[in-house]
Scaffold this motif. Structure first.
Motif, PDB file in Angstrom:
ATOM      1  N   THR A 228       0.821  -1.211   0.000  1.00 37.08           N
ATOM      2  CA  THR A 228       0.000   0.000   0.000  1.00 37.08           C
ATOM      3  C   THR A 228       0.852   1.257   0.000  1.00 37.08           C
ATOM      4  N   THR A 229       1.979   1.198   0.687  1.00 35.10           N
ATOM      5  CA  THR A 229       2.779   2.413   0.889  1.00 35.10           C
ATOM      6  C   THR A 229       4.020   2.494   0.005  1.00 35.10           C
ATOM      7  N   PHE A 232       4.138   5.352  -2.513  1.00 36.16           N
ATOM      8  CA  PHE A 232       4.401   6.663  -1.901  1.00 36.16           C
ATOM      9  C   PHE A 232       5.896   6.837  -1.635  1.00 36.16           C
ATOM     10  N   THR A 348      -4.016  -2.676   4.842  1.00 40.06           N
ATOM     11  CA  THR A 348      -4.075  -1.568   3.885  1.00 40.06           C
ATOM     12  C   THR A 348      -4.453  -0.271   4.587  1.00 40.06           C
ATOM     13  N   THR A 349      -5.455  -0.342   5.454  1.00 38.64           N
ATOM     14  CA  THR A 349      -5.914   0.850   6.190  1.00 38.64           C
ATOM     15  C   THR A 349      -4.846   1.353   7.151  1.00 38.64           C
ATOM     16  N   GLY A 351      -1.630   0.755   7.108  1.00 30.84           N
ATOM     17  CA  GLY A 351      -0.450   1.204   6.365  1.00 30.84           C
ATOM     18  C   GLY A 351      -0.597   2.632   5.868  1.00 30.84           C
ATOM     19  N   ALA A 352      -1.772   2.950   5.325  1.00 28.08           N
ATOM     20  CA  ALA A 352      -2.018   4.313   4.841  1.00 28.08           C
ATOM     21  C   ALA A 352      -1.946   5.318   5.989  1.00 28.08           C
ATOM     22  N   TRP A 355       1.730   5.784   7.101  1.00 32.29           N
ATOM     23  CA  TRP A 355       2.466   6.647   6.170  1.00 32.29           C
ATOM     24  C   TRP A 355       2.075   8.112   6.364  1.00 32.29           C
ATOM     25  N   GLN A 356       0.788   8.347   6.513  1.00 31.50           N
ATOM     26  CA  GLN A 356       0.292   9.718   6.641  1.00 31.50           C
ATOM     27  C   GLN A 356       0.888  10.431   7.851  1.00 31.50           C
ATOM     28  N   VAL A 363       5.690   3.046   8.909  1.00 28.79           N
ATOM     29  CA  VAL A 363       5.268   1.874   8.136  1.00 28.79           C
ATOM     30  C   VAL A 363       6.097   0.652   8.508  1.00 28.79           C
TER      31      VAL A 363
END
Length: 385
Positions: A228-229, A232, A348-349, A351-352, A355-356, A363
């Motif tokens: 997921t990350t 980015f 997925t949730t 990980g986002a 990262w944010q 992460v």
């Protein structure tokens, strides 16, 4: 017990790869579809989402039938619906029709999850791990190769051509499976509702199944955190776009080969030893990721290790649950795979969010924590297996 020949085993592996590819053909084509229908990227993303939702429903409602109906009956129903769905997608005149047909493409593409317990049932005890590993290798190669093929076909001939080609392939594959695949006669005599309800019984009474489901969910959560990350990280720290990020997926071929090796090891070594080794691989990979935020070779090494660890853990989990539940392999596989994908959605949730708020360090620590949790589960439950 039926004898599983190599020709049938590799046919099942090949079939698993071809069918699961239907799930991923749309991903490289979304931009073309958006332009064709004159919709936004946000709107066209519902095509991919609908396909994944269909897969989840197929996993829950089709796969348990493997314990009640003949495999040839399930194949006949599934392939007819699959080919119709692919042809509707190829000729769709509106986005909503493509979204609906994509749901049924995903629904019918859960079929490879029937091949894994089928391989386990047709194998003898000494070769069951090998059989599971070979089928899983085909499935993984199908996932990896589908995006590459779809991107090329879409660019050269248009996105609709991919769906037409896929429908033709499925007709040929069904004919081959109908001719070559042994017929299985399951023992479950109850109703469909009772079949689904019996999964609750398995979950309540089988500690090995609960433990395998928990390990699988935690491992797939960690893998989802990474994928997921990664895009980015590649854009922010290395200045690479999605094309280079996609190339990392090709490293998954190592995992596909590792699946076969892990399957063979399951026939020779204690399961606990393989679980421990694969968990340590996951922990080491996340330690490497933690210090590789600006080191591309570290990321490459980490991807290889995390994928090897994931596949070894996954196949060992399946080997354990299939060996203990011969009469309900499809139902226990459904429980395990639903848990597996719930873990992926949670990863997925998380990980986002990691990262944010904390970038790549957050992460990596999240992935490391998830992997350490698998180790704790192993150590606390070592007497169960």
């Amino acid at each position: 017990m039926n004898k599983l020949s190599n020709s049938v085993l590799y046919l099942m592996s090949f079939s698993a790869g071809l069918v699961v590819a239907n799930l991923y053909y749309n991903q490289p084509l979304l931009h073309q579809i958006a332009v064709d229908f004159g919709v936004t990227e946000s709107q066209v993303s519902h095509v991919a989402l609908s396909t994944q939702l269909g897969y989840a429903f197929g996993l829950f409602f089709i796969i348990p039938l493997g314990d009640k109906l003949s495999n040839h009956k399930i194949l006949q129903f599934d392939f007819v619906l699959m080919v119709i769905s692919l042809l509707v997608a190829a000729t769709a005149g509106s986005l909503w029709l493509l979204i609906v047909s994509s749901f049924f493409i995903g629904f019918t593409s859960a079929l490879p999850q029937l091949f894994v317990p089928m391989a386990a049932q047709l194998s003898d005890d000494e070769h069951r791990g090998r059989a599971i590993g070979i089928v899983m290798s085909g499935l993984l190669i199908g996932i990896l190769g589908s995006r590459v093929i779809s991107g090329f076909v879409g660019e050269q001939f248009g996105w609709r051509t991919m769906y037409y080609a896929a429908s033709g392939l499925m007709v040929l594959l069904f004919a081959l499976l109908r001719f070559k695949l042994p017929r299985l006669k399951p023992q479950f005599k109850g109703s469909y509702a009772a079949l689904l309800q019996s999964m609750i019984h398995y979950f309540k009474t089988e500690p090995e199944l609960r433990l395998a489901s928990l390990r699988g969910a935690l491992a797939f959560a960690g893998l989802s955190v990474f994928w997921t990350t990664l895009v980015f990280l590649m854009e922010d720290n290395f200045g690479y776009g999605s094309t280079v990020t996609g190339l990392f997926g090709l490293l998954g071929m190592v995992g596909a080969m590792g699946a076969t090796v892990a399957g063979k090891l399951n026939d020779k070594l204690p399961k606990q030893r393989i679980l421990l080794f694969s968990t340590l691989l996951l922990i080491i990979s996340w330690c490497i990721f933690l210090v590789s935020g600006h080191a591309i070779f570290g990321l490459i090494l980490g991807v290889v290790l995390v994928d090897l660890g994931m596949q070894a853990l996954h196949i060992t989990n399946q080997s354990i649950i299939f060996s203990k539940n011969p009469e309900g392999r499809n139902r226990v596989n459904t429980i395990y795979m639903v848990s597996f994908f719930i873990g992926g959605a949670v990863g997925t949730t998380l990980g986002a969010l990691a990262w944010q708020h904390y970038q790549w360090t957050g992460v990596s620590i999240l992935g490391l924590v998830l992997s350490v949790l698998i180790l704790l589960v192993l150590l606390l439950s070592k007497n169960r297996e």
